[in-house]
Write a protein that holds these residues in place. Structure first.
Motif, PDB file in Angstrom:
ATOM      1  N   UNK A  45       0.822  -1.212   0.000  1.00 39.22           N
ATOM      2  CA  UNK A  45       0.000   0.000   0.000  1.00 39.22           C
ATOM      3  C   UNK A  45       0.857   1.265   0.000  1.00 39.22           C
ATOM      4  N   UNK A  46       2.019   1.204   0.628  1.00 40.64           N
ATOM      5  CA  UNK A  46       2.904   2.376   0.700  1.00 40.64           C
ATOM      6  C   UNK A  46       3.958   2.255  -0.398  1.00 40.64           C
ATOM      7  N   UNK A  47       3.531   2.400  -1.620  1.00 43.44           N
ATOM      8  CA  UNK A  47       4.421   2.149  -2.750  1.00 43.44           C
ATOM      9  C   UNK A  47       5.535   3.177  -2.878  1.00 43.44           C
ATOM     10  N   UNK A  48       5.321   4.382  -2.366  1.00 46.51           N
ATOM     11  CA  UNK A  48       6.316   5.433  -2.519  1.00 46.51           C
ATOM     12  C   UNK A  48       7.284   5.497  -1.340  1.00 46.51           C
ATOM     13  N   UNK A  49       7.017   4.732  -0.295  1.00 53.51           N
ATOM     14  CA  UNK A  49       7.888   4.739   0.880  1.00 53.51           C
ATOM     15  C   UNK A  49       9.239   4.132   0.529  1.00 53.51           C
ATOM     16  N   UNK A  50      10.291   4.941   0.631  1.00 58.83           N
ATOM     17  CA  UNK A  50      11.619   4.481   0.224  1.00 58.83           C
ATOM     18  C   UNK A  50      12.659   4.578   1.330  1.00 58.83           C
ATOM     19  N   UNK A  51      12.335   5.275   2.418  1.00 55.57           N
ATOM     20  CA  UNK A  51      13.320   5.468   3.488  1.00 55.57           C
ATOM     21  C   UNK A  51      12.652   5.258   4.842  1.00 55.57           C
ATOM     22  N   UNK A  52      13.162   4.317   5.611  1.00 54.19           N
ATOM     23  CA  UNK A  52      12.599   3.985   6.921  1.00 54.19           C
ATOM     24  C   UNK A  52      13.698   4.010   7.966  1.00 54.19           C
ATOM     25  N   UNK A  53      13.480   4.794   9.027  1.00 53.37           N
ATOM     26  CA  UNK A  53      14.434   4.880  10.130  1.00 53.37           C
ATOM     27  C   UNK A  53      13.728   4.479  11.418  1.00 53.37           C
ATOM     28  N   UNK A  54      14.273   3.503  12.117  1.00 49.58           N
ATOM     29  CA  UNK A  54      13.699   3.026  13.373  1.00 49.58           C
ATOM     30  C   UNK A  54      14.747   3.191  14.464  1.00 49.58           C
ATOM     31  N   UNK A  55      14.411   3.959  15.512  1.00 50.43           N
ATOM     32  CA  UNK A  55      15.354   4.256  16.587  1.00 50.43           C
ATOM     33  C   UNK A  55      14.715   3.917  17.930  1.00 50.43           C
ATOM     34  N   UNK A  56      15.373   3.087  18.707  1.00 44.79           N
ATOM     35  CA  UNK A  56      14.955   2.785  20.084  1.00 44.79           C
ATOM     36  C   UNK A  56      13.505   2.321  20.172  1.00 44.79           C
ATOM     37  N   UNK A  57      13.028   1.633  19.167  1.00 45.28           N
ATOM     38  CA  UNK A  57      11.671   1.113  19.216  1.00 45.28           C
ATOM     39  C   UNK A  57      11.651  -0.113  20.115  1.00 45.28           C
ATOM     40  N   UNK A  58      10.731  -0.128  21.083  1.00 50.37           N
ATOM     41  CA  UNK A  58      10.745  -1.151  22.113  1.00 50.37           C
ATOM     42  C   UNK A  58      10.255  -2.501  21.618  1.00 50.37           C
ATOM     43  N   UNK A  59       9.372  -2.495  20.629  1.00 53.25           N
ATOM     44  CA  UNK A  59       8.899  -3.745  20.068  1.00 53.25           C
ATOM     45  C   UNK A  59       8.875  -3.615  18.557  1.00 53.25           C
ATOM     46  N   UNK A  60       9.181  -4.714  17.889  1.00 54.33           N
ATOM     47  CA  UNK A  60       9.159  -4.687  16.429  1.00 54.33           C
ATOM     48  C   UNK A  60       7.732  -4.525  15.948  1.00 54.33           C
ATOM     49  N   UNK A  61       7.537  -3.661  14.980  1.00 53.63           N
ATOM     50  CA  UNK A  61       6.206  -3.411  14.440  1.00 53.63           C
ATOM     51  C   UNK A  61       6.234  -3.691  12.949  1.00 53.63           C
ATOM     52  N   UNK A  62       5.346  -4.544  12.494  1.00 53.11           N
ATOM     53  CA  UNK A  62       5.258  -4.866  11.078  1.00 53.11           C
ATOM     54  C   UNK A  62       4.347  -3.848  10.424  1.00 53.11           C
ATOM     55  N   UNK A  63       4.861  -3.148   9.435  1.00 54.12           N
ATOM     56  CA  UNK A  63       4.073  -2.123   8.774  1.00 54.12           C
ATOM     57  C   UNK A  63       3.912  -2.473   7.312  1.00 54.12           C
ATOM     58  N   UNK A  64       3.032  -1.726   6.663  1.00 52.06           N
ATOM     59  CA  UNK A  64       2.761  -1.983   5.248  1.00 52.06           C
ATOM     60  C   UNK A  64       3.891  -1.441   4.400  1.00 52.06           C
ATOM     61  N   UNK A  65       4.579  -2.312   3.725  1.00 53.76           N
ATOM     62  CA  UNK A  65       5.659  -1.919   2.827  1.00 53.76           C
ATOM     63  C   UNK A  65       5.392  -2.498   1.447  1.00 53.76           C
TER      64      UNK A  65
END
Length: 213
Positions: A193-213
């Protein structure tokens, strides 16, 4: 009688170049804005690039300012909705898109939602839940390419996915200190669904989250 020495003349172009070097240093820019009328205009342009809303009073004040100064609204590139205290009263700043303000910002490129980092360390993350109406407003009025999420807790990863797919132009996503109470929700229907998403930064996230890529 002693007289003050005449200060050297600084061409306006030189002053503007000096102010340009201070971009991002809010206190210094505020000081420059007090030097003279010429410096005030250029310094205010830099100060307007990124604005932060911390309360309902801020929201009303900023909206009234841009209503009176519509040209300044076109300078805004980044809008941050930040709750320093948490709680039901302040969480509404995070869950509801300020449509009447966003509509006045034609060049908005980045939208940030979250808590101040200082308060996060002491009080934890804010649980947020975006109503269908809020998601519709995000999709209709928030045409940004960059989204920052900080110190937020979603009930499920699917709720986070709904926020992301409501931003069809989203290219860059930064997540910091995010949590999800339930990671078992099915997110397969959100894939691709997020076809234009090209850059993802995850910092100090306490639990892994699966998102739409």
């Amino acid at each position: 009688m002693a007289t003050l020495r005449e200060l050297p003349y600084i061409p306006l172009e030189v002053g503007e170049n000096f102010i340009d070097q201070l971009s991002g240093h809010v206190d210094s820019l505020r000081s420059c804005a007090l030097v003279c009328r010429g410096w005030n205009r250029h310094a205010r342009q830099h100060l307007m690039v990124a604005i932060r809303v911390q309360s309902r009073e801020d929201l009303c004040s900023i909206h009234e300012y841009f209503a009176s100064n519509p040209r300044m609204a076109s300078l805004v590139r980044s809008l941050c909705m930040a709750s320093p205290l948490g709680g039901e009263k302040h969480r509404c700043l995070l869950e509801v898109l300020p449509v009447y303000l966003v509509k006045r910002l034609p060049n908005l490129q980045r939208y940030s939602i979250g808590r101040w980092t200082y308060f996060t360390a002491h009080t934890g993350s804010d649980q947020v839940s975006f109503h269908a109406t809020a998601l519709m407003h995000i999709k209709t009025y928030l045409h940004v390419e960059e989204l920052h999420l900080e110190a937020l807790r979603f009930r499920t990863s699917a709720e986070l996915a709904r926020v992301l797919i409501a931003l069809p132009r989203l290219r860059r996503l930064q997540c910091r200190d995010l949590e999800a109470d339930n990671l078992t929700a099915d997110t397969s229907r959100f894939r691709n669904k997020c076809n234009m998403l090209s850059e993802l930064t995850v910092v100090c996230t306490l639990q892994a989250i699966v998102v739409a890529r």
